[in-house]
Design a protein around this motif. Sequence first.
Motif, short mmCIF file in Angstrom:
data_model
loop_
_atom_site.label_atom_id
_atom_site.label_comp_id
_atom_site.label_asym_id
_atom_site.label_seq_id
_atom_site.Cartn_x
_atom_site.Cartn_y
_atom_site.Cartn_z
N VAL A 46 0.79 -1.24 0.00
CA VAL A 46 0.00 0.00 0.00
C VAL A 46 0.82 1.29 0.00
N ILE A 47 2.09 1.24 0.39
CA ILE A 47 2.89 2.48 0.44
C ILE A 47 3.79 2.54 -0.79
N PRO A 48 3.55 3.49 -1.69
CA PRO A 48 4.43 3.59 -2.87
C PRO A 48 5.82 4.11 -2.47
N SER A 49 6.82 3.67 -3.21
CA SER A 49 8.18 4.18 -2.95
C SER A 49 8.24 5.65 -3.29
N PRO A 50 8.94 6.45 -2.49
CA PRO A 50 9.08 7.87 -2.83
C PRO A 50 9.75 8.05 -4.19
N ALA A 51 9.36 9.10 -4.88
CA ALA A 51 9.95 9.37 -6.19
C ALA A 51 11.42 9.76 -6.05
N ASN A 52 11.75 10.41 -4.95
CA ASN A 52 13.13 10.81 -4.69
C ASN A 52 13.93 9.60 -4.23
N TYR A 53 15.05 9.30 -4.93
CA TYR A 53 15.81 8.10 -4.62
C TYR A 53 16.38 8.13 -3.21
N LEU A 54 16.89 9.28 -2.79
CA LEU A 54 17.47 9.38 -1.45
C LEU A 54 16.41 9.11 -0.38
N ALA A 55 15.22 9.67 -0.57
CA ALA A 55 14.13 9.42 0.39
C ALA A 55 13.74 7.94 0.37
N SER A 56 13.73 7.36 -0.82
CA SER A 56 13.40 5.95 -0.95
C SER A 56 14.45 5.08 -0.24
#
Length: 198
Positions: A46-56
């Motif tokens: 249910v939680i999509p990966s953040p678009a920002n790689y560092l945040a991901s």
Amino acid sequence: LQSDILTFAGLAFLLMALFRKLRLNSAVILLISIVMSVFALVAWHVIPSPANYLASQMLAFFIITDAEAYFPLFCYFIFVAFGFFIGGYYPRIKDKKALSGRVMAICFPAAAIYYIFRFTLETAFLPELGSDLQYNMKPAPDAIATCLFTLGFLALLYRFVELIGGKLPKIVSHFSKYINNYYCLSYLFILPVQTILI
């Protein structure tokens, strides 16, 4: 910043220290770890990966994302909690021989039945068995089955040690005592050699 075994170990030590500071007993810690593992599985859906790689990548220290995440805390802490629970309980067992027989009789069949179903049935909510994702996540049902198998194997190991006179061979004792040292040392060789080979 890669989420790997050593970052997981550091986070697990910190979390365990917090739980000990809160004076939680090992059964409660194990229960929390199961909830964490279930949450990690649900979060993957249910939680999509953040678009920002560092945040991901930062989120990957805790749950699976599309970044490089091999041992997220919420996925693998169950094994630390399970070991802590068994380690606290084991010394208090009076008749280890009788219990080891019962443990093997329950744990091996339960784990085997689970994995027979896991190998033969497709489950939409679990990653494919043997896939990189299944390895990285080790979802709650797989983790619990692994803990059952491990418990059965520990009982079998107890019987083996008893059979050979109650004393482990020195080489086994040595590696058991220094396993973290060997692991960390091997890591220093593996990464450079892997980089050179690539």
